[in-house]
Design a protein around this motif. Structure first.
Motif, PDB file in Angstrom:
ATOM      1  N   UNK A   1      59.184 134.477  71.442  1.00 55.68           N
ATOM      2  CA  UNK A   1      57.866 134.457  70.811  1.00 55.68           C
ATOM      3  C   UNK A   1      57.801 133.427  69.689  1.00 55.68           C
ATOM      4  N   UNK A   2      58.810 133.410  68.835  1.00 55.31           N
ATOM      5  CA  UNK A   2      58.762 132.533  67.670  1.00 55.31           C
ATOM      6  C   UNK A   2      59.338 131.173  68.023  1.00 55.31           C
ATOM      7  N   UNK A   3      58.602 130.130  67.694  1.00 51.27           N
ATOM      8  CA  UNK A   3      59.045 128.766  67.953  1.00 51.27           C
ATOM      9  C   UNK A   3      59.227 128.070  66.616  1.00 51.27           C
ATOM     10  N   UNK A   4      60.414 127.609  66.332  1.00 54.31           N
ATOM     11  CA  UNK A   4      60.694 126.921  65.074  1.00 54.31           C
ATOM     12  C   UNK A   4      60.307 125.460  65.214  1.00 54.31           C
ATOM     13  N   UNK A   5      59.207 125.116  64.631  1.00 51.99           N
ATOM     14  CA  UNK A   5      58.655 123.784  64.826  1.00 51.99           C
ATOM     15  C   UNK A   5      59.543 122.702  64.237  1.00 51.99           C
ATOM     16  N   UNK A   6      60.246 123.027  63.154  1.00 50.50           N
ATOM     17  CA  UNK A   6      61.029 122.001  62.472  1.00 50.50           C
ATOM     18  C   UNK A   6      62.536 122.140  62.714  1.00 50.50           C
ATOM     19  N   UNK A   7      62.952 123.216  63.343  1.00 51.57           N
ATOM     20  CA  UNK A   7      64.389 123.487  63.416  1.00 51.57           C
ATOM     21  C   UNK A   7      65.053 122.726  64.566  1.00 51.57           C
ATOM     22  N   UNK A   8      66.085 121.971  64.197  1.00 51.90           N
ATOM     23  CA  UNK A   8      66.970 121.400  65.210  1.00 51.90           C
ATOM     24  C   UNK A   8      68.089 122.411  65.384  1.00 51.90           C
ATOM     25  N   UNK A   9      67.961 123.264  66.407  1.00 52.94           N
ATOM     26  CA  UNK A   9      68.848 124.414  66.523  1.00 52.94           C
ATOM     27  C   UNK A   9      70.279 124.034  66.867  1.00 52.94           C
ATOM     28  N   UNK A  10      70.532 122.777  67.139  1.00 47.33           N
ATOM     29  CA  UNK A  10      71.905 122.369  67.420  1.00 47.33           C
ATOM     30  C   UNK A  10      72.585 121.811  66.192  1.00 47.33           C
ATOM     31  N   UNK A  11      71.856 121.743  65.073  1.00 54.42           N
ATOM     32  CA  UNK A  11      72.394 120.984  63.960  1.00 54.42           C
ATOM     33  C   UNK A  11      71.902 121.536  62.623  1.00 54.42           C
ATOM     34  N   UNK A  12      72.830 121.733  61.697  1.00 54.29           N
ATOM     35  CA  UNK A  12      72.490 122.047  60.311  1.00 54.29           C
ATOM     36  C   UNK A  12      72.438 120.731  59.532  1.00 54.29           C
ATOM     37  N   UNK A  13      71.656 120.710  58.415  1.00 55.64           N
ATOM     38  CA  UNK A  13      70.766 121.752  57.883  1.00 55.64           C
ATOM     39  C   UNK A  13      69.424 121.772  58.612  1.00 55.64           C
ATOM     40  N   UNK A  14      68.796 122.937  58.599  1.00 57.97           N
ATOM     41  CA  UNK A  14      67.497 123.040  59.245  1.00 57.97           C
ATOM     42  C   UNK A  14      66.601 124.095  58.616  1.00 57.97           C
ATOM     43  N   UNK A  15      67.100 124.912  57.697  1.00 54.17           N
ATOM     44  CA  UNK A  15      66.307 126.029  57.198  1.00 54.17           C
ATOM     45  C   UNK A  15      65.105 125.570  56.369  1.00 54.17           C
ATOM     46  N   UNK A 168      68.770 135.156  56.892  1.00 56.70           N
ATOM     47  CA  UNK A 168      70.115 135.222  57.457  1.00 56.70           C
ATOM     48  C   UNK A 168      70.048 135.286  58.984  1.00 56.70           C
ATOM     49  N   UNK A 169      69.105 136.040  59.525  1.00 57.11           N
ATOM     50  CA  UNK A 169      68.956 136.109  60.980  1.00 57.11           C
ATOM     51  C   UNK A 169      68.619 134.743  61.547  1.00 57.11           C
ATOM     52  N   UNK A 170      67.793 134.000  60.836  1.00 58.11           N
ATOM     53  CA  UNK A 170      67.427 132.669  61.335  1.00 58.11           C
ATOM     54  C   UNK A 170      68.614 131.716  61.246  1.00 58.11           C
ATOM     55  N   UNK A 171      69.372 131.807  60.165  1.00 52.61           N
ATOM     56  CA  UNK A 171      70.587 131.013  60.041  1.00 52.61           C
ATOM     57  C   UNK A 171      71.528 131.320  61.201  1.00 52.61           C
ATOM     58  N   UNK A 174      69.643 134.528  65.388  1.00 52.00           N
ATOM     59  CA  UNK A 174      69.402 135.821  66.024  1.00 52.00           C
ATOM     60  C   UNK A 174      67.886 136.004  66.100  1.00 52.00           C
ATOM     61  N   UNK A 175      67.288 135.500  67.165  1.00 46.58           N
ATOM     62  CA  UNK A 175      65.830 135.461  67.273  1.00 46.58           C
ATOM     63  C   UNK A 175      65.210 136.848  67.217  1.00 46.58           C
ATOM     64  N   UNK A 178      65.425 138.155  63.695  1.00 46.86           N
ATOM     65  CA  UNK A 178      64.518 137.392  62.842  1.00 46.86           C
ATOM     66  C   UNK A 178      63.073 137.853  63.011  1.00 46.86           C
ATOM     67  N   UNK A 179      62.631 137.991  64.251  1.00 45.79           N
ATOM     68  CA  UNK A 179      61.243 138.383  64.487  1.00 45.79           C
ATOM     69  C   UNK A 179      60.973 139.789  63.958  1.00 45.79           C
ATOM     70  N   UNK A 180      61.942 140.667  64.061  1.00 49.36           N
ATOM     71  CA  UNK A 180      61.795 142.025  63.527  1.00 49.36           C
ATOM     72  C   UNK A 180      61.673 141.985  62.006  1.00 49.36           C
ATOM     73  N   UNK A 181      62.562 141.232  61.366  1.00 48.10           N
ATOM     74  CA  UNK A 181      62.533 141.158  59.900  1.00 48.10           C
ATOM     75  C   UNK A 181      61.278 140.430  59.413  1.00 48.10           C
TER      76      UNK A 181
END
Length: 743
Positions: A1-15, A168-171, A174-175, A178-181
């Motif tokens: 459901x949640x799409x992280x528009x700015x997050x490069x999920x393969x690479x930190x930093x992204x938060x 922390x869930x997003x870091x 854990x989708x 994250x959506x629950x929190x």
């Protein structure tokens, strides 16, 4: 459901930031104030240390928050020394995280929860930034400790817990978690915000949870989620109104808290505690994201330089990561600061503000949300007044959760309506019960039915609050009015309180003073004290009882926080039958603003006050039987409530709630006649009218030729030399008369 528009999920930093943002962030540091922020970040990153022996409780959380914020920013901006900052973050976390875990085993309370969460929130952001600088096994040790802390926090403080848990869930990517929190985070905010944006726990907790640095993670989660594409805050009307209310209305023109709910009246908006510098918080620097009004209101607040060595908060933002990133790419411009206009939040209250860019401007508010929370007080229809750089009339304040002050119990402060500037019905107590008044006939709820009617103009404001079911034995309607400075005369407030039910009704007034002096049978004067050191100022507040009471008692009370043991006025009025209306006039004064002469006026069908400002400027404030006509100084009316100002023999302004008002003097007839009751204010031919239904309105004015309703010409139904009849719509309308030029 949640799409992280700015997050490069393969690479930190992204938060909250990506490496591709670094060049632009470094470029900012070539100009003020970012160059100073960079220097502060580097200096603090080098100098601050975490000491388990000294940093305990909330101090440990605040220290970790600062160290992570400064050092993470220094890592980005001072790339030549980035290894130093990586080591500092890692070494600090290796000490702080086990120390926090150990301390939480010994005590699990607010000090080891909310401040700790703030430190961990910033630690997660810092760890995200240096993620690829650490060997996996060393990073894993830190992550294990963070996870243990995050998972061990109790869900007792709403947004705080869900903010750090969602981060922390997003870091952890854990989708599901994250959506629950995130959902619980949103719900924990919305439950306490009225549909019109007022925060029901009160002004103090609004400042602490939304605006201060001590709990910044509660609010700044919004900015992280916005960065990640969850656009539910900056463009959400409820959150926009919340921030407009917070920065524009929740505090006095002198930046201090208007005491509603658990609020310390000597705290201020930007820093919270009076011991905290005005530039401590991140939130004011990103307030512009909630719209232009919020930006301008927050900029007014940022001229504050409280506990800063020099300058003000606008020119010297703190040098922590989130402040640097979330600020606009321009210096806060103090030239665009504005004093917000008077405003009514129907579900929340009425805020009446003098239109003057001065920390000594007059401001008053009436509290009336339609739901409440655990930090709410029994303050339905309570008022708060400030002016001339001082608090004038305050509610009970806050010492801390479940803490009383001296002989005054927590119940008195938190759970008794008489500790605020409220109205009650058949509420009796004696001096032996002052510290712990009885429950019988006290308010039963901490919320009312909101603001039912209002008029807002440049020279006069009015709002009607409905107690709803707050009182167990009747209903209280408070009609709150502000007469703005005009005609060269100073401003003041007046109330016309209306009750149904019971045998006797009561009004409590708590000046921000230790003592009340009776100057005349109807007049009481308070020597106002300073909110910082509680020393007596040259500001006074006069409480004038226009409607004669049957009994007045000066009781002992307390304003918690500054812990001022005060005298307050408790006036009682017998009800013979039907409703009861009561006029009270509240007048501030100091050496630059002289008090007018005040006199009770009474007739068979009315009571009220005559306010003589001198130089022929006289106000008449009247509560009356709307079914009777009893003239006062050439004025005759059928109205339950009215104010009219005479300058010499000229009617300069009139406010009336009823069917008619007519003033006839040498300059001709002025006034109105309506088919049904309405509320109207006119000053020199311009004003507003509120009508419950569409109806015909006849207006009297010498040489009147027409009228504009809401900016459009109103068709004339009937006309004479000094009157016209027009049709007006239901609701609130502006009204402007067209008068022939006799010159």
């Amino acid at each position: 459901m949640f799409i992280a528009a700015h997050a490069d999920t393969a690479r930190h930093p992204f938060l909250i930031v990506r490496e591709s943002d670094y060049p632009e962030l470094r470029d900012r540091a070539n100009r003020l104030p970012w160059s100073e922020m960079r220097l502060e970040a580097i200096q603090q990153a080098q100098e601050l240390t975490y000491d388990p022996e000294e940093d305990n409780g909330r101090g440990a959380g605040y220290k970790l928050r600062d160290m992570m914020g400064y050092t993470a920013l220094a890592y980005i901006l001072d790339s030549a020394n980035k290894e130093r900052y990586v080591d500092k973050i890692q070494e600090t976390l290796n000490v702080a995280l086990p120390d926090m875990l150990s301390e939480r085993k010994e005590r699990d309370n607010w000090d080891t929860t909310v401040p700790f969460q703030g430190g961990i929130f910033n630690a997660i952001l810092a760890l995200d930034i240096i993620y690829r600088e650490l060997p996996a096994h060393e990073r894993s040790t830190l992550e294990t400790d963070i996870a243990q802390l995050v998972n061990g926090f109790r869900d007792n403080w709403g947004p705080a817990n869900h903010s750090v848990s969602a981060l922390w869930a997003f870091y952890e990517r854990d989708t599901s978690k994250f959506e629950q929190e995130l959902q619980q985070y949103d719900e924990s905010w919305v439950v306490d915000i009225t549909i019109d944006g007022v925060y029901t726990p009160g002004t103090g907790y609004a400042a602490e949870r939304i605006g201060s640095c001590s709990r910044e993670h509660k609010a700044l989660g919004m900015d992280v989620w916005e960065y990640q594409g969850h656009h539910n805050y900056y463009t959400n009307e409820q959150f926009i109104k919340l921030h407009e209310w917070l920065y524009g209305y929740s505090h006095t023109p002198d930046f201090r808290t208007m005491a509603f709910g658990d609020s310390l009246p000597n705290f201020y908006l930007l820093g919270g505690s009076r011991h905290t510098p005005a530039n401590c918080s991140t939130q004011p620097y990103r307030a512009y994201r909630f719209g232009e009004f919020t930006r301008r209101y927050a900029t007014w607040q940022m001229q504050d330089g409280h506990r800063m060595p020099s300058g003000n908060a606008a020119m010297h933002p703190n040098g922590r990561l989130l402040t640097y990133i979330l600020m606009a790419d321009e210096v806060p411009d103090l030239s665009v600061k504005v004093v917000p206009p008077s405003r009514v939040f129907p579900d929340g209250g009425a805020w009446f503000l003098e239109n003057q860019q001065s920390r000594k401007a007059l401001a008053g508010a009436m509290w009336n949300p339609t739901h409440s929370s655990g930090h709410s007080h029994k303050e339905t229809n309570a008022i708060f007044l400030s002016g001339y750089g001082a608090h004038l009339l305050s509610n009970s304040g806050y010492k801390g959760w479940r803490r009383g002050v001296g002989n005054f119990s927590w119940d008195y402060i938190h759970d008794r309506a008489v500790s605020g500037n409220t109205g009650l019905i058949d509420y009796q107590f004696d001096r032996t019960q002052e510290g712990n008044p009885p429950e019988e006939n006290d308010h039963q709820y901490k919320h009312g039915a909101g603001i039912q009617e209002w008029l807002l103009t440049p020279t006069f404001d009015y709002a009607r609050g409905d107690s709803g079911e707050a009182l167990p034995n009747g209903q209280h309607f408070r009609n709150f009015h502000f007469v703005h400075p005009s005609d060269g005369k100073h401003g003041y407030w007046f109330l016309i309180d209306e009750f149904t039910g019971g045998n006797q009704v009561h009004l409590a007034f708590h000046p921000y003073a230790r003592t009340l002096n009776q100057a005349s049978p109807a007049e009481y004067q308070a020597d106002i004290v300073n909110y910082e050191d509680t020393e007596i100022t040259d500001v006074d507040l006069t409480v004038f009882l226009g409607t004669p009471p049957d009994d007045v008692t000066l009781h002992n009370g307390v304003i918690a926080g500054p812990d001022i043991e005060n005298q307050y006025l408790y006036a009682s009025y017998n009800r013979s039958s039907g409703k009861k209306q009561i006029v009270t006039v509240l007048v501030p004064s100091d050496h630059d603003h002289q008090k007018p002469e005040l006199e009770q006026i009474r007739g068979e069908y009315y009571s009220g006050a005559k306010v003589d400002h001198g130089d022929g400027v006289i106000d008449y404030i009247v509560e009356s039987d709307p079914n009777a006509v009893e003239p006062i100084d050439n004025a005759a009316f059928q109205a339950s409530r009215s104010l009219f100002r005479l300058v010499g023999t000229d009617l300069r302004a009139v406010y009336a709630v009823g069917r008619s008002f007519e003033y006839d003097a040498d300059l001709g007839r002025k006034g109105f006649q309506a088919e049904q009751d309405l509320a109207l204010y006119l000053r020199e031919g311009s004003g507003q009218v509120v009508s419950p239904t569409a109806q015909r309105l006849t207006l009297y004015y010498p040489t009147i030729r027409g009228a504009y309703i809401n900016g459009s010409p109103a068709p004339i139904v009937q006309a004479t030399d000094d009157s016209i009849t027009i049709n007006i719509p239901a609701g609130t309308s502006s009204l402007d008369l067209v008068v022939a030029d006799e010159s």
